[in-house]
Design a protein around this motif. Structure first.
Motif, PDB file in Angstrom:
ATOM      1  N   VAL A 118       0.854  -1.183   0.000  1.00 38.76           N
ATOM      2  CA  VAL A 118       0.000   0.000   0.000  1.00 38.76           C
ATOM      3  C   VAL A 118       0.889   1.232   0.000  1.00 38.76           C
ATOM      4  O   VAL A 118       1.866   1.288   0.744  1.00 38.76           O
ATOM      5  CB  VAL A 118      -0.892   0.050   1.277  1.00 38.76           C
ATOM      6  CG1 VAL A 118      -1.769   1.285   1.272  1.00 38.76           C
ATOM      7  CG2 VAL A 118      -1.735  -1.220   1.398  1.00 38.76           C
ATOM      8  N   VAL A 119       0.571   2.192  -0.852  1.00 42.60           N
ATOM      9  CA  VAL A 119       1.221   3.494  -0.780  1.00 42.60           C
ATOM     10  C   VAL A 119       0.149   4.482  -0.339  1.00 42.60           C
ATOM     11  O   VAL A 119      -0.906   4.568  -0.957  1.00 42.60           O
ATOM     12  CB  VAL A 119       1.811   3.918  -2.147  1.00 42.60           C
ATOM     13  CG1 VAL A 119       2.382   5.332  -2.052  1.00 42.60           C
ATOM     14  CG2 VAL A 119       2.884   2.926  -2.582  1.00 42.60           C
ATOM     15  N   ALA A 120       0.413   5.182   0.761  1.00 49.19           N
ATOM     16  CA  ALA A 120      -0.616   6.070   1.301  1.00 49.19           C
ATOM     17  C   ALA A 120       0.038   7.277   1.951  1.00 49.19           C
ATOM     18  O   ALA A 120       1.234   7.288   2.215  1.00 49.19           O
ATOM     19  CB  ALA A 120      -1.470   5.315   2.319  1.00 49.19           C
ATOM     20  N   ASP A 121      -0.808   8.275   2.216  1.00 52.90           N
ATOM     21  CA  ASP A 121      -0.341   9.461   2.935  1.00 52.90           C
ATOM     22  C   ASP A 121      -0.456   9.164   4.425  1.00 52.90           C
ATOM     23  O   ASP A 121      -1.546   9.184   4.985  1.00 52.90           O
ATOM     24  CB  ASP A 121      -1.220  10.648   2.540  1.00 52.90           C
ATOM     25  CG  ASP A 121      -0.897  11.878   3.364  1.00 52.90           C
ATOM     26  OD1 ASP A 121       0.261  12.003   3.817  1.00 52.90           O
ATOM     27  OD2 ASP A 121      -1.802  12.713   3.547  1.00 52.90           O
ATOM     28  N   ILE A 122       0.646   8.849   5.071  1.00 50.21           N
ATOM     29  CA  ILE A 122       0.585   8.465   6.488  1.00 50.21           C
ATOM     30  C   ILE A 122       1.500   9.310   7.356  1.00 50.21           C
ATOM     31  O   ILE A 122       1.737   8.989   8.513  1.00 50.21           O
ATOM     32  CB  ILE A 122       0.957   6.973   6.691  1.00 50.21           C
ATOM     33  CG1 ILE A 122       2.347   6.668   6.106  1.00 50.21           C
ATOM     34  CG2 ILE A 122      -0.093   6.066   6.086  1.00 50.21           C
ATOM     35  CD1 ILE A 122       2.889   5.295   6.506  1.00 50.21           C
ATOM     36  N   ARG A 123       2.021  10.402   6.798  1.00 46.69           N
ATOM     37  CA  ARG A 123       2.924  11.227   7.602  1.00 46.69           C
ATOM     38  C   ARG A 123       2.336  12.611   7.806  1.00 46.69           C
ATOM     39  O   ARG A 123       1.438  13.039   7.082  1.00 46.69           O
ATOM     40  CB  ARG A 123       4.278  11.353   6.899  1.00 46.69           C
ATOM     41  CG  ARG A 123       4.219  12.194   5.629  1.00 46.69           C
ATOM     42  CD  ARG A 123       5.605  12.315   5.011  1.00 46.69           C
ATOM     43  NE  ARG A 123       5.571  13.007   3.731  1.00 46.69           N
ATOM     44  CZ  ARG A 123       5.727  14.331   3.605  1.00 46.69           C
ATOM     45  NH1 ARG A 123       5.883  15.080   4.664  1.00 46.69           N
ATOM     46  NH2 ARG A 123       5.701  14.887   2.403  1.00 46.69           N
ATOM     47  N   SER A 124       2.879  13.324   8.798  1.00 49.10           N
ATOM     48  CA  SER A 124       2.517  14.723   8.972  1.00 49.10           C
ATOM     49  C   SER A 124       3.339  15.550   8.004  1.00 49.10           C
ATOM     50  O   SER A 124       4.519  15.262   7.780  1.00 49.10           O
ATOM     51  CB  SER A 124       2.819  15.174  10.402  1.00 49.10           C
ATOM     52  OG  SER A 124       1.969  14.506  11.296  1.00 49.10           O
ATOM     53  N   VAL A 125       2.712  16.573   7.439  1.00 48.75           N
ATOM     54  CA  VAL A 125       3.453  17.418   6.506  1.00 48.75           C
ATOM     55  C   VAL A 125       4.512  18.203   7.277  1.00 48.75           C
ATOM     56  O   VAL A 125       4.418  18.382   8.486  1.00 48.75           O
ATOM     57  CB  VAL A 125       2.517  18.391   5.765  1.00 48.75           C
ATOM     58  CG1 VAL A 125       1.565  17.627   4.865  1.00 48.75           C
ATOM     59  CG2 VAL A 125       1.767  19.280   6.745  1.00 48.75           C
ATOM     60  N   VAL A 126       5.510  18.636   6.571  1.00 47.21           N
ATOM     61  CA  VAL A 126       6.563  19.449   7.183  1.00 47.21           C
ATOM     62  C   VAL A 126       6.685  20.756   6.399  1.00 47.21           C
ATOM     63  O   VAL A 126       6.201  20.878   5.272  1.00 47.21           O
ATOM     64  CB  VAL A 126       7.928  18.717   7.205  1.00 47.21           C
ATOM     65  CG1 VAL A 126       7.861  17.493   8.086  1.00 47.21           C
ATOM     66  CG2 VAL A 126       8.370  18.343   5.798  1.00 47.21           C
ATOM     67  N   ASP A 127       7.328  21.696   7.047  1.00 48.14           N
ATOM     68  CA  ASP A 127       7.590  22.987   6.433  1.00 48.14           C
ATOM     69  C   ASP A 127       8.234  22.785   5.066  1.00 48.14           C
ATOM     70  O   ASP A 127       9.184  22.018   4.936  1.00 48.14           O
ATOM     71  CB  ASP A 127       8.561  23.750   7.341  1.00 48.14           C
ATOM     72  CG  ASP A 127       8.191  25.205   7.434  1.00 48.14           C
ATOM     73  OD1 ASP A 127       7.318  25.498   8.253  1.00 48.14           O
ATOM     74  OD2 ASP A 127       8.764  26.001   6.682  1.00 48.14           O
ATOM     75  N   GLY A 128       7.699  23.426   4.039  1.00 42.61           N
ATOM     76  CA  GLY A 128       8.317  23.330   2.722  1.00 42.61           C
ATOM     77  C   GLY A 128       7.704  22.277   1.821  1.00 42.61           C
ATOM     78  O   GLY A 128       8.045  22.200   0.643  1.00 42.61           O
ATOM     79  N   ASP A 129       6.795  21.440   2.362  1.00 40.33           N
ATOM     80  CA  ASP A 129       6.104  20.481   1.507  1.00 40.33           C
ATOM     81  C   ASP A 129       5.251  21.231   0.478  1.00 40.33           C
ATOM     82  O   ASP A 129       4.800  22.350   0.736  1.00 40.33           O
ATOM     83  CB  ASP A 129       5.164  19.601   2.353  1.00 40.33           C
ATOM     84  CG  ASP A 129       5.886  18.396   2.929  1.00 40.33           C
ATOM     85  OD1 ASP A 129       7.019  18.128   2.492  1.00 40.33           O
ATOM     86  OD2 ASP A 129       5.316  17.752   3.818  1.00 40.33           O
ATOM     87  N   ALA A 130       5.012  20.588  -0.650  1.00 41.48           N
ATOM     88  CA  ALA A 130       4.144  21.195  -1.658  1.00 41.48           C
ATOM     89  C   ALA A 130       2.735  21.319  -1.090  1.00 41.48           C
ATOM     90  O   ALA A 130       2.247  20.418  -0.405  1.00 41.48           O
ATOM     91  CB  ALA A 130       4.138  20.338  -2.917  1.00 41.48           C
ATOM     92  N   SER A 131       2.082  22.432  -1.368  1.00 38.43           N
ATOM     93  CA  SER A 131       0.711  22.619  -0.911  1.00 38.43           C
ATOM     94  C   SER A 131      -0.217  21.686  -1.685  1.00 38.43           C
ATOM     95  O   SER A 131      -0.086  21.540  -2.895  1.00 38.43           O
ATOM     96  CB  SER A 131       0.290  24.073  -1.120  1.00 38.43           C
ATOM     97  OG  SER A 131      -1.083  24.205  -0.808  1.00 38.43           O
ATOM     98  N   PRO A 132      -1.158  21.048  -0.990  1.00 40.78           N
ATOM     99  CA  PRO A 132      -2.061  20.113  -1.666  1.00 40.78           C
ATOM    100  C   PRO A 132      -2.874  20.777  -2.772  1.00 40.78           C
ATOM    101  O   PRO A 132      -3.332  20.095  -3.688  1.00 40.78           O
ATOM    102  CB  PRO A 132      -2.976  19.642  -0.538  1.00 40.78           C
ATOM    103  CG  PRO A 132      -2.189  19.850   0.699  1.00 40.78           C
ATOM    104  CD  PRO A 132      -1.349  21.062   0.453  1.00 40.78           C
ATOM    105  N   ASP A 133      -3.074  22.083  -2.718  1.00 36.01           N
ATOM    106  CA  ASP A 133      -3.838  22.737  -3.780  1.00 36.01           C
ATOM    107  C   ASP A 133      -2.939  23.143  -4.946  1.00 36.01           C
ATOM    108  O   ASP A 133      -3.373  23.844  -5.869  1.00 36.01           O
ATOM    109  CB  ASP A 133      -4.628  23.936  -3.245  1.00 36.01           C
ATOM    110  CG  ASP A 133      -3.725  25.065  -2.767  1.00 36.01           C
ATOM    111  OD1 ASP A 133      -2.489  24.915  -2.815  1.00 36.01           O
ATOM    112  OD2 ASP A 133      -4.265  26.091  -2.333  1.00 36.01           O
ATOM    113  N   GLY A 134      -1.683  22.732  -4.871  1.00 37.51           N
ATOM    114  CA  GLY A 134      -0.791  22.973  -5.990  1.00 37.51           C
ATOM    115  C   GLY A 134      -0.233  24.389  -6.062  1.00 37.51           C
ATOM    116  O   GLY A 134       0.488  24.728  -6.992  1.00 37.51           O
TER     117      GLY A 134
END
Length: 574
Positions: free
Chosen positions: A386-402
């Motif tokens: 399974v590949v899933a979003d299971i982490r907390s975002v960190v400073d500098g991650d791409a914004s989910p709205d692009g």
RNA sequence: CGGGGCGUAGCGCAGCCCGGUAGCGCGCCUGGUUUGGGACCAGGAUGUCGAAGGUUCGAAUCCUUUCGCCCCGACCA
């Protein structure tokens, strides 16, 4: 208000127990006094601020079409048993008995009572939508009250409840409250963000928290400075890296890493950054043993974990379970099978999106004292199950709205809007007859603002080394006249009295400091309690026909002719 | 609830190890001098040392119990 008539009790020192600045300043300014753990008396100065906040909330709620009522603090147990929360709520809810040994609760919130009212009073679609609210004392027996009124057991909340004929209606009511909240916090002069929040297990389908941005906040929010994206850390999506996974460029190698159990240890030992390593988290779930792989510098997000089907009802695996499934102690676990040790057939591998996109990674070798370098998905181990979003975002991650990248900031939750749906209305039978004469269950929303917490949050955001700097809308007094030598100078007294009278007459919320305190004491106190506008009248200035004006944030005073000060203040207040 | 810490004057603290009849700063009261940035001088008041029990000739100090409070820890306005 003449301060000689009012009650101020300030101190130079804050009690040792006050940890955060708002608590310290509220104690020093004499706004609150502690009566017990998480229980505070609001002193006269504090009450003035509370009322300012309440009034703004009330005005905006009324303007949004909500109607005020007042529900009891003490509520009979029956309703809570009917909704199921009597059993569900745990020790946070205060329970008491009356003289007849009947059970009651001290309300932590009022869904039950309002739904009871709705089911009796609202019986036709013609009466809907309806939104009721009250501003009332709440009690939650927190496991750990702290930070003064920021997290107290007794507090004042504005709670509103909307009733609609269907989901569309609910979403309209929800949006109306969302907009009203934005206006309220804007009027209060606070820097805030409305963030997407987890709807949790109450069964609702939309929820936003209103967070006041402050370093001392207990919540972490992720937002994109370049767009209006903002979400709770639990909710912010960690998007998959844009770039495809790089091709394997290194051979798999077994390296001896004795005693290097943490990723930090291994990184230091191998002189490799954390971004090159995978870390393993082991859980047991309804599906069995699950090995979660994340990039070593990322933190697993337990709320997101719970949403992965393979991790239904997960719990951390014990050391024995890890040994049994991977054949190795924690610290050397990884997805790459090692002959005689790994049992990939019994292990479900869940990889975070970022981890799944890594190549030439370092991870535990499933052999005590060993890690592997140059590991690659597909080549050295199977692709993750399974590949899933299971982490907390960190400073500098791409914004989910692009749009741009995320920043993390701490926030204080001062408001919460929640589309509840039929969670309470179904249980308590809040039904109405629709146009087709069919009985329907109402759709509910609930909307809270922590009035007392707003006061503390405002101070967290607005203070300096001298004390509180109130946003004008919630200041205990908008303007103060500091009359120097009021008790000694007839001129000062006469001019201060007359200015006070004229400002009062024109509706300005003005205080006259007529206590005759020494100037140093007076200025220090007025700054500590944070009055946003100050007019200083003294013999020295009056000789030239001048008084002084100084905003709380100004570094110096401005001389203003006595004759013009009223108009000057009116402009400053505008 | 688990871990850590603290209860001494209205507030902030010292004294406790090493028992000998409680002290400092702020605040408060009186008088005086002062008065544009938390004044100065002189005098003064204030404590069941959180509570109960024990050890001792004697306990703020040692022991036991208990209550309260604060800090750290994954359910929240």
């Amino acid at each position: 208000m003449k301060l000689s008539n009012f009650f101020l009790s300030t101190t130079k020192e804050a009690p040792a127990e006050a940890e955060i600045v708002s608590h310290q300043l509220m104690m020093r300014a004499g706004m609150i006094k502690k009566l017990g753990a998480g229980i505070y008396t609001w002193m006269p100065l504090g009450v003035r601020v509370l009322r300012k906040v309440e009034n703004i909330v009330r005005e905006e709620m009324n303007a949004a079409g909500a109607v005020e009522l007042l529900m009891p603090v003490i509520q009979p147990a029956e309703l809570w048993q009917e909704s199921g929360r009597w059993d569900k709520m745990g020790p946070e809810m205060m329970r008491i008995k009356d003289r007849h040994d009947r059970d009651f609760i001290v309300q932590p919130t009022s869904e039950e009572v309002i739904t009871d009212i709705a089911r009796q009073e609202l019986r036709s679609w013609r009466q809907l939508p309806k939104n009721f609210y009250h501003i009332q004392t709440k009690f939650r027996d927190e496991r750990r009250p702290r930070f003064g009124v920021m997290r107290s057991r007794e507090f004042i909340m504005k709670d509103a409840y909307s009733f609609d004929v269907d989901k569309d209606g609910l979403m309209k009511s929800y949006q109306i409250m969302y907009d009203a909240y934005a206006r309220i916090f804007t009027r209060l002069g606070l820097e805030f963000r409305a963030v997407n929040a987890d709807t949790g297990n109450i069964g609702g389908f939309a929820s936003h928290e209103f967070q006041v941005l402050a370093e001392s906040g207990e919540d972490v929010i992720a937002y994109a400075p370049d767009s209006d994206f903002a979400a709770n850390l639990e909710m912010a999506e960690g998007v998959a890296p844009v770039a495809p996974r790089a091709a394997a460029s290194k051979a798999l190698e077994l390296v001896h890493t004795p005693g290097q159990k943490t990723c930090e240890d291994v990184g230091t030992f191998l002189k490799l950054p954390l971004e090159r390593q995978l870390k393993a988290m082991m859980y047991m779930s309804d599906s069995g043993f699950v090995l979660c792989m994340l990039r070593a510098d990322h933190m697993v997000n337990e709320i997101k974990l719970g949403k992965v089907p393979a991790l239904a009802n997960y719990r951390p695996a014990t050391a024995e379970e890890i040994e049994a499934h991977l054949g190795v102690e924690p610290g050397y676990c990884g997805p790459v099978p090692r002959h005689g040790n790994a049992h990939p057939d019994k292990v479900i591998v869940v990889a975070d999106r970022t981890a799944a996109a890594m190549a030439d990674f370092v991870c535990g070798a499933n052999e005590s004292g060993y890690h592997v370098t140059g590991g690659n998905w597909g080549r050295d181990c199977p692709e993750p199950d399974v590949v899933a979003d299971i982490r907390s975002v960190v400073d500098g991650d791409a914004s989910p709205d692009g749009k741009g990248v995320l920043k993390l900031r701490r926030g204080i939750e001062v408001g919460h809007v929640f589309a509840l749906g039929q969670a309470y209305s179904a249980k308590l039978g809040a039904k109405f007859l629709d146009k087709d004469q069919k009985e329907q269950v109402m759709e509910m929303g609930c909307y809270g603002i922590g009035i007392t917490r707003v006061v503390a949050a405002a101070i967290e955001q607005n203070h300096d080394e001298k004390g509180i700097i109130w946003p004008q809308a919630m200041a205990p007094f908008a303007v103060v006249i500091a009359a120097l030598g009021y008790d000694r100078s007839a001129e000062v007294k006469a001019e201060a009295d007359s200015l006070y009278a004229s400002l009062s007459a024109s509706g300005v919320d003005v205080a006259l400091d007529d206590r005759g305190e020494r100037p140093g004491v007076m200025f220090a106190e007025l700054e500590l309690i944070g009055i946003p506008h100050r007019i200083t009248i003294g013999d020295r200035g009056l000789k030239e026909g001048m008084v002084e004006y100084q905003a709380r944030r100004d570094t110096a005073a401005t001389k203003v002719p006595l004759a013009e000060i009223a108009a000057f203040v009116a402009r400053a207040l505008a």
